[in-house]
Design a protein around this motif. Structure first.
Motif, PDB file in Angstrom:
ATOM      1  N   THR A 162      21.599  -8.881 -18.565  1.00 43.14           N
ATOM      2  CA  THR A 162      21.825  -9.538 -19.848  1.00 43.14           C
ATOM      3  C   THR A 162      20.530  -9.531 -20.654  1.00 43.14           C
ATOM      4  N   ALA A 163      19.423  -9.867 -20.003  1.00 41.08           N
ATOM      5  CA  ALA A 163      18.119  -9.848 -20.683  1.00 41.08           C
ATOM      6  C   ALA A 163      17.750  -8.429 -21.112  1.00 41.08           C
ATOM      7  N   LEU A 164      17.968  -7.457 -20.224  1.00 39.33           N
ATOM      8  CA  LEU A 164      17.640  -6.065 -20.559  1.00 39.33           C
ATOM      9  C   LEU A 164      18.554  -5.522 -21.669  1.00 39.33           C
ATOM     10  N   GLY A 165      19.798  -5.956 -21.667  1.00 37.86           N
ATOM     11  CA  GLY A 165      20.721  -5.548 -22.730  1.00 37.86           C
ATOM     12  C   GLY A 165      20.273  -6.044 -24.090  1.00 37.86           C
ATOM     13  N   ARG A 166      19.783  -7.262 -24.130  1.00 33.90           N
ATOM     14  CA  ARG A 166      19.270  -7.819 -25.385  1.00 33.90           C
ATOM     15  C   ARG A 166      18.063  -7.005 -25.850  1.00 33.90           C
ATOM     16  N   LYS A 167      17.200  -6.605 -24.904  1.00 33.50           N
ATOM     17  CA  LYS A 167      16.041  -5.766 -25.249  1.00 33.50           C
ATOM     18  C   LYS A 167      16.483  -4.396 -25.754  1.00 33.50           C
ATOM     19  N   ALA A 168      17.644  -3.937 -25.289  1.00 30.14           N
ATOM     20  CA  ALA A 168      18.161  -2.625 -25.684  1.00 30.14           C
ATOM     21  C   ALA A 168      18.958  -2.684 -26.987  1.00 30.14           C
ATOM     22  N   GLY A 224       4.359  -1.954 -14.390  1.00 30.59           N
ATOM     23  CA  GLY A 224       4.066  -1.353 -15.690  1.00 30.59           C
ATOM     24  C   GLY A 224       5.280  -1.319 -16.598  1.00 30.59           C
ATOM     25  N   ALA A 225       6.440  -1.124 -16.010  1.00 30.91           N
ATOM     26  CA  ALA A 225       7.674  -1.053 -16.806  1.00 30.91           C
ATOM     27  C   ALA A 225       8.154  -2.429 -17.262  1.00 30.91           C
ATOM     28  N   PHE A 226       8.002  -3.432 -16.400  1.00 32.33           N
ATOM     29  CA  PHE A 226       8.547  -4.763 -16.685  1.00 32.33           C
ATOM     30  C   PHE A 226       7.483  -5.790 -17.065  1.00 32.33           C
ATOM     31  N   GLY A 227       6.227  -5.493 -16.772  1.00 37.34           N
ATOM     32  CA  GLY A 227       5.170  -6.480 -16.970  1.00 37.34           C
ATOM     33  C   GLY A 227       5.082  -7.455 -15.810  1.00 37.34           C
ATOM     34  N   VAL A 228       5.927  -7.280 -14.821  1.00 37.00           N
ATOM     35  CA  VAL A 228       6.008  -8.106 -13.619  1.00 37.00           C
ATOM     36  C   VAL A 228       6.843  -7.301 -12.621  1.00 37.00           C
ATOM     37  N   VAL A 229       6.769  -7.630 -11.357  1.00 37.75           N
ATOM     38  CA  VAL A 229       7.646  -6.996 -10.372  1.00 37.75           C
ATOM     39  C   VAL A 229       8.786  -7.972 -10.073  1.00 37.75           C
ATOM     40  N   PRO A 230       9.994  -7.668 -10.555  1.00 34.19           N
ATOM     41  CA  PRO A 230      11.127  -8.558 -10.295  1.00 34.19           C
ATOM     42  C   PRO A 230      11.409  -8.694  -8.792  1.00 34.19           C
ATOM     43  N   ASN A 231      11.924  -9.844  -8.413  1.00 31.33           N
ATOM     44  CA  ASN A 231      12.193 -10.131  -7.001  1.00 31.33           C
ATOM     45  C   ASN A 231      13.080  -9.095  -6.327  1.00 31.33           C
ATOM     46  N   MET A 232      14.023  -8.522  -7.044  1.00 31.94           N
ATOM     47  CA  MET A 232      14.886  -7.517  -6.438  1.00 31.94           C
ATOM     48  C   MET A 232      14.057  -6.374  -5.865  1.00 31.94           C
ATOM     49  N   PHE A 233      13.075  -5.907  -6.622  1.00 31.83           N
ATOM     50  CA  PHE A 233      12.251  -4.805  -6.146  1.00 31.83           C
ATOM     51  C   PHE A 233      11.358  -5.245  -4.986  1.00 31.83           C
ATOM     52  N   LYS A 234      10.927  -6.497  -4.991  1.00 29.50           N
ATOM     53  CA  LYS A 234      10.136  -7.023  -3.869  1.00 29.50           C
ATOM     54  C   LYS A 234      10.974  -7.035  -2.590  1.00 29.50           C
ATOM     55  N   THR A 282       0.835  -1.198   0.000  1.00 32.92           N
ATOM     56  CA  THR A 282       0.000   0.000   0.000  1.00 32.92           C
ATOM     57  C   THR A 282       0.871   1.249   0.000  1.00 32.92           C
ATOM     58  N   GLY A 283       0.219   2.383  -0.123  1.00 32.88           N
ATOM     59  CA  GLY A 283       0.915   3.664  -0.045  1.00 32.88           C
ATOM     60  C   GLY A 283       1.944   3.833  -1.140  1.00 32.88           C
ATOM     61  N   MET A 284       3.027   4.517  -0.762  1.00 33.81           N
ATOM     62  CA  MET A 284       4.091   4.809  -1.723  1.00 33.81           C
ATOM     63  C   MET A 284       4.703   3.521  -2.290  1.00 33.81           C
ATOM     64  N   VAL A 285       4.895   2.513  -1.439  1.00 34.03           N
ATOM     65  CA  VAL A 285       5.476   1.248  -1.903  1.00 34.03           C
ATOM     66  C   VAL A 285       4.550   0.603  -2.928  1.00 34.03           C
ATOM     67  N   GLY A 286       3.256   0.572  -2.634  1.00 33.04           N
ATOM     68  CA  GLY A 286       2.298   0.008  -3.582  1.00 33.04           C
ATOM     69  C   GLY A 286       2.299   0.744  -4.905  1.00 33.04           C
ATOM     70  N   ASP A 287       2.354   2.077  -4.836  1.00 33.71           N
ATOM     71  CA  ASP A 287       2.380   2.883  -6.060  1.00 33.71           C
ATOM     72  C   ASP A 287       3.634   2.600  -6.886  1.00 33.71           C
ATOM     73  N   GLN A 288       4.782   2.530  -6.212  1.00 32.89           N
ATOM     74  CA  GLN A 288       6.029   2.283  -6.940  1.00 32.89           C
ATOM     75  C   GLN A 288       6.072   0.874  -7.515  1.00 32.89           C
ATOM     76  N   LEU A 289       5.574  -0.100  -6.783  1.00 30.23           N
ATOM     77  CA  LEU A 289       5.553  -1.467  -7.315  1.00 30.23           C
ATOM     78  C   LEU A 289       4.618  -1.558  -8.520  1.00 30.23           C
TER      79      LEU A 289
END
Length: 182
Positions: free
Chosen positions: A85-91, A25-35, A13-20
């Motif tokens: 590595t995955a993000l580099g391939r996307k870039a 939205g950016a990744f299509g999933v919330v990667p574990n690092m951000f969790k 909830t709150g700011m954490v919920g908004d940022q997650l």
């Protein structure tokens, strides 16, 4: 198994919920690092804000990802190595570009100069000589870009330390570390 609770985005909830939600939205999933980082609203805001700021900077996404894999390999960060590595391939990087960057090399002289600089900063804890900075200038980088490269280094050290120290489970396709084989 993570050494820290991974925050469930559905219950945040709150700011954490908004940022997650933004991260989802950016990744299509919330990667574990951000969790993992979501345990601290301040740390999450710092990390997510840094990704956003540097994503809009002068250094290209491809070069940013090449920087990230070189640092991840030096710090034995399986998580960041896989993610970047995955993000580099996307870039737009090829598999070879990313493997070479992981080893601190590139066939492109500018990228090679950046990777050499980055690894010197990481390995020597930023104890540089003027000639180290001058080498980047000679490769065509200006002061704004040099400072931004150092900001990329700092962000990647932050993410490496989070993932290694907290043993965050990798949720990207795995990539083998090279450091141990050199």
């Amino acid at each position: 198994m993570s050494r820290i609770t991974l925050i469930d985005p559905a219950s945040a909830t709150g700011m954490v919920g908004d940022q997650l939600q933004q991260i989802n939205g950016a990744f299509g999933v919330v990667p574990n690092m951000f969790k993992a980082v979501a345990n601290s609203p301040a740390a999450l805001a710092s990390m997510w804000g840094s990704f956003g700021a540097l994503g809009g900077g002068k250094i290209s996404a491809k070069l940013g990802e090449q920087i990230a894999v070189a640092i991840a390999d030096r710090n034995n960060c399986n998580y960041c190595l896989a993610a970047h590595t995955a993000l580099g391939r996307k870039a737009g990087a090829t598999a070879e570009d990313m493997a070479e960057a992981q080893a601190g090399r590139s066939g492109d002289p500018g990228t090679a100069a950046v990777l050499q600089f980055v690894l010197k900063v990481v390995e020597d804890r930023a104890d540089l000589a003027t000639t180290d900075v001058d080498a980047l200038r000679s490769a065509g980088f200006n002061d704004e870009e040099i400072v931004e490269i150092i900001a990329h280094i700092a962000l990647n050290l932050f993410t490496n330390y989070i993932n290694v120290a907290l043993d965050v489970p990798v949720d990207f396709p795995g990539v083998k570390l090279m450091r141990a084989t050199r």
